[in-house]
Structures are given as C-alpha cells and as structure tokens.
Write a protein that holds these residues in place. Structure first.
Motif, PDB file in Angstrom:
ATOM      1  N   THR A  43       0.853  -1.174   0.000  1.00  0.00           N
ATOM      2  CA  THR A  43       0.000   0.000   0.000  1.00  0.00           C
ATOM      3  C   THR A  43       0.893   1.229   0.000  1.00  0.00           C
ATOM      4  O   THR A  43       1.991   1.213   0.536  1.00  0.00           O
ATOM      5  N   GLU A  44       0.414   2.255  -0.625  1.00  0.00           N
ATOM      6  CA  GLU A  44       1.166   3.500  -0.705  1.00  0.00           C
ATOM      7  C   GLU A  44       1.032   4.237   0.628  1.00  0.00           C
ATOM      8  O   GLU A  44      -0.048   4.646   1.007  1.00  0.00           O
ATOM      9  N   VAL A  45       2.133   4.350   1.339  1.00  0.00           N
ATOM     10  CA  VAL A  45       2.141   5.003   2.641  1.00  0.00           C
ATOM     11  C   VAL A  45       3.240   6.059   2.619  1.00  0.00           C
ATOM     12  O   VAL A  45       4.343   5.803   2.152  1.00  0.00           O
ATOM     13  N   GLN A  46       2.915   7.232   3.114  1.00  0.00           N
ATOM     14  CA  GLN A  46       3.928   8.270   3.201  1.00  0.00           C
ATOM     15  C   GLN A  46       4.473   8.325   4.625  1.00  0.00           C
ATOM     16  O   GLN A  46       3.712   8.443   5.578  1.00  0.00           O
ATOM     17  N   ILE A  47       5.771   8.212   4.707  1.00  0.00           N
ATOM     18  CA  ILE A  47       6.454   8.297   5.988  1.00  0.00           C
ATOM     19  C   ILE A  47       6.910   9.747   6.154  1.00  0.00           C
ATOM     20  O   ILE A  47       7.527  10.308   5.259  1.00  0.00           O
ATOM     21  N   GLY A  48       6.608  10.341   7.281  1.00  0.00           N
ATOM     22  CA  GLY A  48       6.954  11.740   7.522  1.00  0.00           C
ATOM     23  C   GLY A  48       8.400  11.934   7.942  1.00  0.00           C
ATOM     24  O   GLY A  48       9.230  11.020   7.905  1.00  0.00           O
ATOM     25  N   LYS A  49       8.682  13.142   8.371  1.00  0.00           N
ATOM     26  CA  LYS A  49      10.032  13.561   8.751  1.00  0.00           C
ATOM     27  C   LYS A  49      10.641  12.655   9.815  1.00  0.00           C
ATOM     28  O   LYS A  49      11.782  12.195   9.674  1.00  0.00           O
ATOM     29  N   TYR A  50       9.891  12.380  10.865  1.00  0.00           N
ATOM     30  CA  TYR A  50      10.446  11.618  11.983  1.00  0.00           C
ATOM     31  C   TYR A  50      10.608  10.133  11.633  1.00  0.00           C
ATOM     32  O   TYR A  50      11.551   9.488  12.082  1.00  0.00           O
ATOM     33  N   GLY A  51       9.721   9.605  10.811  1.00  0.00           N
ATOM     34  CA  GLY A  51       9.866   8.229  10.335  1.00  0.00           C
ATOM     35  C   GLY A  51      11.092   8.075   9.448  1.00  0.00           C
ATOM     36  O   GLY A  51      11.820   7.082   9.526  1.00  0.00           O
ATOM     37  N   GLN A  52      11.339   9.064   8.596  1.00  0.00           N
ATOM     38  CA  GLN A  52      12.529   9.024   7.738  1.00  0.00           C
ATOM     39  C   GLN A  52      13.808   9.165   8.552  1.00  0.00           C
ATOM     40  O   GLN A  52      14.813   8.510   8.256  1.00  0.00           O
ATOM     41  N   MET A  53      13.747   9.996   9.593  1.00  0.00           N
ATOM     42  CA  MET A  53      14.910  10.130  10.474  1.00  0.00           C
ATOM     43  C   MET A  53      15.193   8.799  11.171  1.00  0.00           C
ATOM     44  O   MET A  53      16.350   8.394  11.330  1.00  0.00           O
ATOM     45  N   ARG A  54      14.127   8.105  11.591  1.00  0.00           N
ATOM     46  CA  ARG A  54      14.284   6.804  12.254  1.00  0.00           C
ATOM     47  C   ARG A  54      14.875   5.774  11.294  1.00  0.00           C
ATOM     48  O   ARG A  54      15.757   5.003  11.663  1.00  0.00           O
ATOM     49  N   ARG A  55      14.391   5.766  10.037  1.00  0.00           N
ATOM     50  CA  ARG A  55      14.919   4.820   9.046  1.00  0.00           C
ATOM     51  C   ARG A  55      16.413   5.048   8.845  1.00  0.00           C
ATOM     52  O   ARG A  55      17.197   4.091   8.833  1.00  0.00           O
ATOM     53  N   LYS A  56      16.819   6.301   8.691  1.00  0.00           N
ATOM     54  CA  LYS A  56      18.229   6.626   8.502  1.00  0.00           C
ATOM     55  C   LYS A  56      19.051   6.188   9.709  1.00  0.00           C
ATOM     56  O   LYS A  56      20.138   5.617   9.566  1.00  0.00           O
ATOM     57  N   PHE A  57      18.525   6.438  10.915  1.00  0.00           N
ATOM     58  CA  PHE A  57      19.215   6.029  12.138  1.00  0.00           C
ATOM     59  C   PHE A  57      19.386   4.510  12.192  1.00  0.00           C
ATOM     60  O   PHE A  57      20.470   4.011  12.509  1.00  0.00           O
ATOM     61  N   LEU A  58      18.321   3.774  11.878  1.00  0.00           N
ATOM     62  CA  LEU A  58      18.397   2.310  11.913  1.00  0.00           C
ATOM     63  C   LEU A  58      19.413   1.790  10.903  1.00  0.00           C
ATOM     64  O   LEU A  58      20.184   0.878  11.204  1.00  0.00           O
ATOM     65  N   LYS A  59      19.398   2.340   9.699  1.00  0.00           N
ATOM     66  CA  LYS A  59      20.344   1.893   8.670  1.00  0.00           C
ATOM     67  C   LYS A  59      21.788   2.109   9.108  1.00  0.00           C
ATOM     68  O   LYS A  59      22.639   1.246   8.886  1.00  0.00           O
ATOM     69  N   GLN A  60      22.065   3.258   9.720  1.00  0.00           N
ATOM     70  CA  GLN A  60      23.436   3.595  10.071  1.00  0.00           C
ATOM     71  C   GLN A  60      23.904   2.987  11.390  1.00  0.00           C
ATOM     72  O   GLN A  60      25.050   2.582  11.510  1.00  0.00           O
ATOM     73  N   HIS A  61      23.019   2.921  12.387  1.00  0.00           N
ATOM     74  CA  HIS A  61      23.461   2.543  13.733  1.00  0.00           C
ATOM     75  C   HIS A  61      22.887   1.220  14.246  1.00  0.00           C
ATOM     76  O   HIS A  61      23.396   0.688  15.225  1.00  0.00           O
TER      77      HIS A  61
END
Length: 137
Positions: A43-61
């Motif tokens: 399903t098409e879901v838009q992740i906001g600012k804080y969700g994108q920040m969390r994704r970046k954090f998970l990928k890196q750390h």
C-alpha cells in the motif's frame, strides 16, 4: 515457453480473526519448471520527517534491527508508529510551552514575525526533548 497454470494445491491460512482463508496459488511454467506467482500486498504510505529520520538512524546505527524489520515486513509499521508517536508528543509539548510562554493568537495577529520565531523556537525545543527518546533510541 511461458504459460500460467492454476495449481490444484490450495493453501490454508489463519486470518487475524481466527477464520481460515483459502488461497489459491498460480504458477508460471518456465523451461519445464513451475514457478509460483508470489506477490506482496503493498500500500502507498507516506512516511513523515520523523519516520525518515528513524529509518536513517536504523540503517546507520542498528543495521541488524533494520534488516530484521525489512525481512519480516514490519518496517513500514514501525516507521509509522515512530512518526505518529513523535508528532503527537512534539505537538503536546509545543502547546504546553506556548501556553507557558504566552505565545497565543493575540500575539500572532499583532506581530506575526515574532510569533513565527517563537513557535519555531518552541518546536526545536520540543524536538530536542522527543527525538533522543523516540527516534534515536
């Protein structure tokens, strides 16, 4: 040679409500091999600012947690949960701080630039409180 065949095999799955759902799997024949036509429900879901920040954090750390969430298909659910939680907490803190500091509609009507600056300061203060607890943990 490609042709699509319906399998005689019917798979049973338990749905969330305890009912049994019958699913029929179709196969495509490629060079004598039957390959199942598997699709995922997206399903098409838009992740906001804080969700994108969390994704970046998970990928890196936290790459193992990120990979685990991706494999199980729970990454979108997790990011949406972080997004809503962070947004709600930040909005609540901003409202309380605005009330405490006297930043109200009267100030907004009288001096919009000052109101905007104060609201931005309150937003950044709220983010400093919430982000380490919700996004970067």
């Amino acid at each position: 040679m490609r042709c699509i065949m319906k399998a005689k095999k019917i798979h049973r799955q338990k749905s969330m409500k305890g009912r049994i759902v019958m699913t029929e799997i179709t196969y495509t024949e490629v060079n004598g091999y039957l390959i199942p036509n598997l699709t995922t429900e997206q399903t098409e879901v838009q992740i906001g600012k804080y969700g994108q920040m969390r994704r970046k954090f998970l990928k890196q750390h936290r790459p193992s947690l990120y990979t685990s969430l991706m494999i199980t298909g729970k990454i979108t659910e997790h990011l949406l949960e972080v997004q809503t939680s962070a947004t709600e907490q930040i909005q609540k803190i901003v409202r309380k701080l605005a009330q405490t500091e006297g930043v109200n509609e009267e100030l907004k009507a009288k001096d919009p630039m000052m109101w905007t600056g104060l609201m931005n300061n309150l937003l950044h203060s709220a983010e400093e409180i919430v982000l380490p607890e919700v996004v970067y943990s």
